[in-house]
Structures are given as structure tokens and as C-alpha cells.
Design a protein around this motif. Structure first.
Motif, PDB file in Angstrom:
ATOM      1  N   VAL A   1       6.898   9.019   0.753  1.00 42.30           N
ATOM      2  CA  VAL A   1       6.647   7.585   0.442  1.00 42.30           C
ATOM      3  C   VAL A   1       5.881   7.935  -0.753  1.00 42.30           C
ATOM      4  O   VAL A   1       5.991   6.900  -1.727  1.00 42.30           O
ATOM      5  CB  VAL A   1       5.740   7.328   2.160  1.00 42.30           C
ATOM      6  CG1 VAL A   1       4.327   6.067   0.650  1.00 42.30           C
ATOM      7  CG2 VAL A   1       5.808   7.138   2.404  1.00 42.30           C
ATOM      8  N   LEU A   2       5.149   8.625  -1.217  1.00 42.77           N
ATOM      9  CA  LEU A   2       4.621   9.183  -2.344  1.00 42.77           C
ATOM     10  C   LEU A   2       5.268   8.932  -3.271  1.00 42.77           C
ATOM     11  O   LEU A   2       5.026   8.578  -4.754  1.00 42.77           O
ATOM     12  CB  LEU A   2       2.934  10.179  -1.819  1.00 42.77           C
ATOM     13  CG  LEU A   2       1.642   9.728  -1.275  1.00 42.77           C
ATOM     14  CD1 LEU A   2       1.482  10.857  -0.869  1.00 42.77           C
ATOM     15  CD2 LEU A   2       1.407   8.313  -1.980  1.00 42.77           C
TER      16      LEU A   2
ATOM     17  N   ALA B   1      -3.763  10.666  -1.602  1.00 44.78           N
ATOM     18  CA  ALA B   1      -3.310   9.424  -1.197  1.00 44.78           C
ATOM     19  C   ALA B   1      -4.551   8.125  -1.008  1.00 44.78           C
ATOM     20  O   ALA B   1      -5.654   9.336  -0.783  1.00 44.78           O
ATOM     21  CB  ALA B   1      -2.085   9.015  -0.481  1.00 44.78           C
TER      22      ALA B   1
ATOM     23  N   VAL C   1       7.639   0.589   6.589  1.00 44.65           N
ATOM     24  CA  VAL C   1       9.062   1.802   5.449  1.00 44.65           C
ATOM     25  C   VAL C   1      10.541   0.834   6.213  1.00 44.65           C
ATOM     26  O   VAL C   1      11.410   0.128   4.479  1.00 44.65           O
ATOM     27  CB  VAL C   1       9.201   3.210   6.077  1.00 44.65           C
ATOM     28  CG1 VAL C   1      10.830   3.500   5.658  1.00 44.65           C
ATOM     29  CG2 VAL C   1       8.571   4.119   5.990  1.00 44.65           C
TER      30      VAL C   1
ATOM     31  N   LEU D   1       4.589   3.184  10.818  1.00 48.29           N
ATOM     32  CA  LEU D   1       5.149   3.411   9.470  1.00 48.29           C
ATOM     33  C   LEU D   1       6.380   2.655   9.598  1.00 48.29           C
ATOM     34  O   LEU D   1       6.712   2.113   8.998  1.00 48.29           O
ATOM     35  CB  LEU D   1       5.311   5.183   8.861  1.00 48.29           C
ATOM     36  CG  LEU D   1       4.198   5.435   8.099  1.00 48.29           C
ATOM     37  CD1 LEU D   1       4.120   7.066   8.141  1.00 48.29           C
ATOM     38  CD2 LEU D   1       3.542   4.976   7.041  1.00 48.29           C
TER      39      LEU D   1
ATOM     40  N   GLN E   1       7.159   5.729  -4.107  1.00 48.10           N
ATOM     41  CA  GLN E   1       5.585   5.210  -4.938  1.00 48.10           C
ATOM     42  C   GLN E   1       5.846   5.315  -6.351  1.00 48.10           C
ATOM     43  O   GLN E   1       6.000   4.367  -7.488  1.00 48.10           O
ATOM     44  CB  GLN E   1       4.492   4.925  -4.381  1.00 48.10           C
ATOM     45  CG  GLN E   1       3.636   3.982  -5.083  1.00 48.10           C
ATOM     46  CD  GLN E   1       1.764   4.001  -4.438  1.00 48.10           C
ATOM     47  OE1 GLN E   1       1.693   4.664  -3.974  1.00 48.10           O
ATOM     48  NE2 GLN E   1       1.590   3.478  -4.659  1.00 48.10           N
TER      49      GLN E   1
ATOM     50  N   PHE F   1       6.932   8.615  14.189  1.00 49.23           N
ATOM     51  CA  PHE F   1       8.051   7.962  13.101  1.00 49.23           C
ATOM     52  C   PHE F   1       9.459   7.143  13.278  1.00 49.23           C
ATOM     53  O   PHE F   1      10.159   6.593  13.422  1.00 49.23           O
ATOM     54  CB  PHE F   1       7.983   8.172  11.806  1.00 49.23           C
ATOM     55  CG  PHE F   1       8.683   7.680  11.068  1.00 49.23           C
ATOM     56  CD1 PHE F   1       8.613   6.134   9.975  1.00 49.23           C
ATOM     57  CD2 PHE F   1       9.642   7.687  10.348  1.00 49.23           C
ATOM     58  CE1 PHE F   1       9.131   4.690   9.445  1.00 49.23           C
ATOM     59  CE2 PHE F   1      10.828   6.798   9.384  1.00 49.23           C
ATOM     60  CZ  PHE F   1      10.706   5.958   8.466  1.00 49.23           C
TER      61      PHE F   1
ATOM     62  N   ALA G   1      -0.837  12.916   3.556  1.00 49.79           N
ATOM     63  CA  ALA G   1      -1.014  11.772   2.274  1.00 49.79           C
ATOM     64  C   ALA G   1      -2.310  12.325   1.696  1.00 49.79           C
ATOM     65  O   ALA G   1      -2.421  12.752   0.632  1.00 49.79           O
ATOM     66  CB  ALA G   1      -0.486  10.944   2.468  1.00 49.79           C
TER      67      ALA G   1
ATOM     68  N   HIS H   1       0.990  -1.280  -0.196  1.00 47.75           N
ATOM     69  CA  HIS H   1       0.208  -0.055  -0.698  1.00 47.75           C
ATOM     70  C   HIS H   1       1.100   0.874  -0.131  1.00 47.75           C
ATOM     71  O   HIS H   1       1.942   1.670   0.846  1.00 47.75           O
ATOM     72  CB  HIS H   1      -0.731  -0.142   1.251  1.00 47.75           C
ATOM     73  CG  HIS H   1      -2.456   0.898   1.646  1.00 47.75           C
ATOM     74  ND1 HIS H   1      -3.008   0.757   0.162  1.00 47.75           N
ATOM     75  CD2 HIS H   1      -2.175   2.425   2.276  1.00 47.75           C
ATOM     76  CE1 HIS H   1      -3.941   2.121   0.433  1.00 47.75           C
ATOM     77  NE2 HIS H   1      -3.375   2.654   2.076  1.00 47.75           N
ATOM     78  N   MET H   2       0.558   2.019  -1.197  1.00 46.61           N
ATOM     79  CA  MET H   2       1.415   3.989  -1.136  1.00 46.61           C
ATOM     80  C   MET H   2       3.249   2.948  -1.195  1.00 46.61           C
ATOM     81  O   MET H   2       3.502   3.798  -0.561  1.00 46.61           O
ATOM     82  CB  MET H   2       1.531   4.371  -0.124  1.00 46.61           C
ATOM     83  CG  MET H   2      -0.077   5.056   0.716  1.00 46.61           C
ATOM     84  SD  MET H   2      -0.274   6.421   1.449  1.00 46.61           S
ATOM     85  CE  MET H   2      -1.491   6.008   2.344  1.00 46.61           C
ATOM     86  N   GLY H   3       3.097   1.602  -1.882  1.00 45.85           N
ATOM     87  CA  GLY H   3       4.318   1.073  -1.951  1.00 45.85           C
ATOM     88  C   GLY H   3       5.389   0.564  -0.882  1.00 45.85           C
ATOM     89  O   GLY H   3       6.889   0.149  -1.034  1.00 45.85           O
ATOM     90  N   LEU H   4       4.409   0.815   0.330  1.00 48.33           N
ATOM     91  CA  LEU H   4       5.393  -0.597   1.479  1.00 48.33           C
ATOM     92  C   LEU H   4       4.674  -1.215   1.372  1.00 48.33           C
ATOM     93  O   LEU H   4       3.023  -1.727   1.038  1.00 48.33           O
ATOM     94  CB  LEU H   4       5.003   0.510   2.729  1.00 48.33           C
ATOM     95  CG  LEU H   4       4.909   2.641   2.197  1.00 48.33           C
ATOM     96  CD1 LEU H   4       4.444   2.872   3.818  1.00 48.33           C
ATOM     97  CD2 LEU H   4       6.959   2.116   2.480  1.00 48.33           C
TER      98      LEU H   4
ATOM     99  N   ALA I   1       5.126  11.511   3.890  1.00 46.75           N
ATOM    100  CA  ALA I   1       4.025  11.662   2.914  1.00 46.75           C
ATOM    101  C   ALA I   1       4.722  12.085   1.957  1.00 46.75           C
ATOM    102  O   ALA I   1       4.840  11.121   0.563  1.00 46.75           O
ATOM    103  CB  ALA I   1       2.712  12.629   3.190  1.00 46.75           C
TER     104      ALA I   1
ATOM    105  N   MET J   1      16.450   5.430   4.234  1.00 44.38           N
ATOM    106  CA  MET J   1      15.308   4.446   4.531  1.00 44.38           C
ATOM    107  C   MET J   1      14.529   3.333   3.687  1.00 44.38           C
ATOM    108  O   MET J   1      13.673   3.556   3.371  1.00 44.38           O
ATOM    109  CB  MET J   1      14.021   4.649   6.067  1.00 44.38           C
ATOM    110  CG  MET J   1      15.313   4.873   6.723  1.00 44.38           C
ATOM    111  SD  MET J   1      14.523   5.191   8.596  1.00 44.38           S
ATOM    112  CE  MET J   1      14.834   6.422   9.246  1.00 44.38           C
TER     113      MET J   1
END
Lengths: 319, 319
Positions: B107-108, A92, A107, A103, B111, B83, A87, A48-51, B104, B49
């Protein structure tokens, strides 16, 4: 603590997320001095969202390290939500909430998987960082995704469970990738360890949380082969699931809402079942499956320890 | 607002992070009714990361959308840090702080880059989501990394800037990937647009923030070719950098701490320079570069607008 050859004290738990994590926590506090291994469903895992997200492993890690949000049943206590707010402001998707602290697991897991570390190895390091002594093993290191076949189409687990809130009617459940999946390292050895006292199937959803584990080629056979008693804790209390869609799915799959239907679903892989004392005592389990009635509701830590001990006591009667 | 052919009102700003973002914000509030394009340094971009981080683009996005932490100069106002706390507890590196809300963008972006979207396209969508009307362009969509050659070895920019806090002595600066990098779409067209009123080089670090932009093949030539006056705003005030390691690096590179040294560094790409009124007025710029003295300190929004207008006024004298 090996009492005698083949009669050791080790315990294995097959588990999904919330309900299973409660039993695992109870087992961790049951005063055992032998190794406990949790074999965890990864059929809910998704990107999800690349994670890369492993909800059941994470719930277990949070529960066992004292970080879980007990009221909510998932995620971290005292979580913050700045990431989701930002996001969403960037367009997102908002159907799956990722907490700020949560997260970190996603991550760091995503990065390690891209570096070709195995999910087993990553999970072991996470557990170690948080001082978790229970051995937490994903059922497999390969992708094996639970697909829910519904009247609204075939849905990946999280789409069914979170996005659609379990509303679509379930026709069938299958596992994508099961042909190629292998049990993760140590999974079969843990189940068939001659030093096992018991193998416990946690009161997780049999169809959505335990069935994926059983679908990994080799795991069901290991359960049949192990010398240790295999004891399932029924997820039903008074014929209803404590939480989640178990009861709804049983209806949709044409099953009776009782421990017998769950025991039949598990079939020859289990030797005994711990059934809640509120269940109808007249319902018989399939022949050959030993039953014991007890209070299986788990609210407090004492409840969790009590249920863990009851499951072990039932196993001990079978040796 | 095109006043006449070749004498339009568009403005282009070449910029790094903090100091440049201040001027960009001033330009955005200077009452112009023509397009403003920011061409942003991506030499500081790195992966941390597993996330792709574009510090200068992010600073610009936060500044232009009113989300920036003004006191700190980077990151978001009201940021939370759950985080980082969780990541540290899992053994993650702690030398680069990633705020919860800030994640955000990372991560976005990560992706989208993995989905083969370009950094230009991603940046455009982010800016659009936050209602930013300025056109924000990365200098290139290819990797081009600033490497700081120091007495302690060759360091990627963030290692030098954040991890080592600019302590190592700088011997040279180079740009890895510059041979293969191309200006991002619209960058050269923006610089050479016949409707430009001015191309402004923001008072960012000339060596670490502007030089990477100039190193992208084609950008320096576009600056030489454009009909619009190219005006640099000196990053020095009274011979010292307002913030960051500019002065320290000038010493280490054997340069005088004055606007002349900065103007010589920019060479034939600039036509004029806005120099702070606190600087020694007797220092002459290289021949052919027009100079104007003004108060270039930017604290309040009014300061930023004032400096933006002063840079434009200087450009206007050259048409």
C-alpha cells in the motif's frame, strides 16, 4: 408491493454512517416486501495512504451484512490490525485506523475507481457479494467533500472528525465540489418513485451527514417533488445527540438543542418528524411539519425495527 | 575498511528472493565493517488488486529485518489473513496471497510510486525504517518484467510461478522493457566501486532471478569492468536446486543439471564459482572460471554466514 397507483410500498432512506445504519438495519428487518433504497452520504469520503475510503457506505455494508462491530459503531467485528502495526513501523500516519479486513473494501474500491468504474457500480457489486438486498446508492459518483470551517481553520471531514476528534469549534460547514456533482444514477428516480410509501431521513448528523446529501444539486428538489411523505427521524434524545458531535455543533452554530432546530434546518424538504418521547413535549415544530413522539433509541435489533416502523406509521398517517 | 587503494572491503550481492536473501543475511552477519550493497531482481514485480508488489525486495527487507517467515520462505512471520478472507468474499482473485502485515509495504509503495517517488527511494526509506544497514537497491527503477515463454503461452512471472505453480514447460525467458530500462541510481557505481572486495552472485535462480538483473542495459558490462572478483554461488546442491524450479527449467531448456551449465550461462561476467561439495567433483567449469567446493546448504544463520565467508574467501584468492 404496490397497494395502488401512487401508494406503493417502496421506502427510501437518506443516511450517514452509524446512527443511520441502525435505522436502515431496522427497516431491512421490518417485514417490508417492497424495495428499500438507502441513499448514502459520501461527503466523508477521502483518500488515505492512496486508498479511497467511503466510511458511511462501508458502515452500511457492514451493518446490513451482519459484519459490523456493534460496540464500536464502525468497522468489522473481529477485526485484526497487522496492517496498521506494519504501516506505523514504516512511518505511515496513524491517526486513521484501517483494519485488515476493512482494507479489502478500500483496496478493491481504489482499484475499480482507477479502472473508471463508478462508485455506484462498485457499491452495488460489494452489496451483491455480501447478499445485501437493500439497494445502497452513494449520493453522487462525483467527489463532493464536506469541509468543516473551524476556529482552527478549514478541515476536511476526517481531519475534523477523526484526527482532531471534533475538538475545534465549528463556524460553518460547506461542500467542496457541490456545483459539479450530480446525483448518482437512480437517486432522483428512487426519491420521486410513484410507488414510494415513504422517504425517511435517518437520525444521522443533520449538518455533517444529511446536509451533504441535500447539497447535491437536484436531491433537495426531488425531495420537495416526491409524492411520498418525507419523514425525518430526529437525531436528538432528550435534547442531546445519542452519539457524535451533533449537540456540540448545534451549540457552536448557535442553534437550540431541540427537534425544532433540526426541523428548521431541514425546512420545506420534510413533511413530518419523529421526535423522541424524552424530548420536551412543549417544543413546537415549524408550522406545517407533522410531529409524532416515540422512543427513538436504538440498541437492540428490535429497537431498530420499532423505530423504522414508527417512522413508516407516521408517513402512513399523511397519505 | 579500505585495506589499500582498489582493495577495499565493500561487498556487492546480486540477488533474487528466498535463496539470495539467505546469503545476504549471512553476509550481513559475517562481521564485515564495510558497506554491503544488495542489487535486487525486480523482474517479478507486478500489480495485483491495484497494488505494486516487489516480491524479491520485500523478501530481502523481511529477511534482513528479522521479520521473515523462515519456514515458508516468503512473507512475514506471524502473518494474519483477514484481508484475503474479506477480499475473497468480495470476489477478488485468490491465487496470490497478500498477508495483512505484508500489505503495508504494498500500500505504501503504491502510494509513493503514484506520487512519482522512485522504487529506489521508497526501498531506501523502508530499509531505514526497519533499521536495515545493508544498502538495498532495486536493479532498475523502470518496469522490466520477466516473461516466461511456455508450452501454454507467454506468462508474466507471477502467473507462471504462483498461479500455475511452475507447471508449464519453459521454452524461453525474456524481459519486457529491457530496452528502455536503466540501472537504478548507484547500481553501476556499486558494482564498479574501486573499494569493492567482491561482487557475489547469490544462489538464486540464474534464469528467473539473476538473468533479469543482467538484462538491464549496463549491468553486465559493469560486472565485466569491475576490478573486484565476481563470484557466483551455484544454486545447485548435488546437481539439484535446493528449492524452486531451477532444476526443472534447466531440463526444459536442455541444460545439464550441473554447475558447469550455470557457469556457462553466466559466461564472461563471472571470475569464479562456489560449487557445493556434494556436486560431482569431476565436472569441470568453463576455462578461466576458478572453482572452489564447499558446503553451500543454508539452514541456520551459522550456515548462511559460513557460505558468505566461503564466497568472500574465494574472491580473496583472486586478488
Amino acid at each position: 408491493m404496490t397497494e395502488s397507483p401512487g401508494q406503493g410500498g417502496k421506502v427510501v432512506i437518506l443516511t450517514g454512517g452509524v446512527g443511520g445504519a441502525k435505522l436502515a438495519l431496522g427497516m431491512a428487518h421490518a417485514g417490508l416486501d417492497a424495495e428499500i433504497t438507502a441513499i448514502v452520504n459520501t461527503g466523508d469520503d477521502f483518500e488515505h495512504m492512496g486508498l479511497r475510503i467511503s466510511p458511511d457506505i462501508d458502515t452500511l455494508l457492514y451493518t446490513l451484512s451482519g459484519k459490523a462491530n456493534a460496540a464500536q459503531g464502525w468497522g468489522r467485528e473481529g477485526e485484526t490490525w497487522s496492517f496498521m502495526d506494519a504501516a506505523k513501523s514504516l512511518g505511515a500516519p496513524d491517526w486513521f485506523n484501517l483494519g485488515d479486513g476493512d482494507l479489502a473494501l478500500h483496496v478493491l474500491r481504489t482499484q475499480a475507481l482507477r479502472d473508471d468504474r463508478s462508485l455506484s457500480d462498485i457499491t452495488r457489486r460489494f452489496a451483491q457479494s455480501w447478499g445485501i438486498t437493500m439497494r445502497v446508492l452513494p449520493m453522487t459518483d462525483q467527489p463532493l467533500a464536506t469541509i468543516v470551517h473551524t476556529d482552527e481553520g478549514d478541515l476536511p471531514f476526517q481531519s475534523y472528525f477523526v484526527e482532531e476528534r471534533c475538538a475545534p469549534i465549528v463556524r460553518d460547514i460547506s461542500f467542496m465540489g457541490e456545483a459539479d456533482a450530480k446525483p448518482a444514477k437512480n437517486v432522483v428516480a428512487a426519491i420521486t418513485d410513484p410507488d414510494n410509501r415513504a422517504v425517511i431521513i435517518a437520525p444521522s448528523n443533520p449538518f455533517l451527514s444529511i446536509a451533504p446529501i441535500l447539497s447535491v444539486p437536484g436531491i433537495a428538489d426531488a425531495l420537495r417533488q416526491t409524492d411520498a411523505p418525507v419523514v425525518a427521524v430526529s437525531p436528538l434524545v432528550g435534547g442531546q445527540a445519542v452519539k457524535g458531535p451533533t449537540s456540540k455543533i448545534m451549540t457552536e452554530l448557535g442553534l437550540a438543542h431541540d427537534a425544532c432546530a433540526v426541523a428548521e434546518f431541514y425546512g420545506d424538504i420534510i413533511d413530518a418528524m419523529l421526535v423522541d418521547e424524552r424530548d420536551d413535549p412543549s417544543i413546537a415544530l415549524p408550522e406545517g411539519i407533522v410531529v409524532c413522539h416515540a422512543d427513538t433509541l436504538m440498541h437492540s435489533l428490535a429497537d431498530k425495527v420499532r423505530v423504522a416502523k414508527a417512522a413508516l406509521a407516521l408517513a402512513d398517517t399523511m397519505r
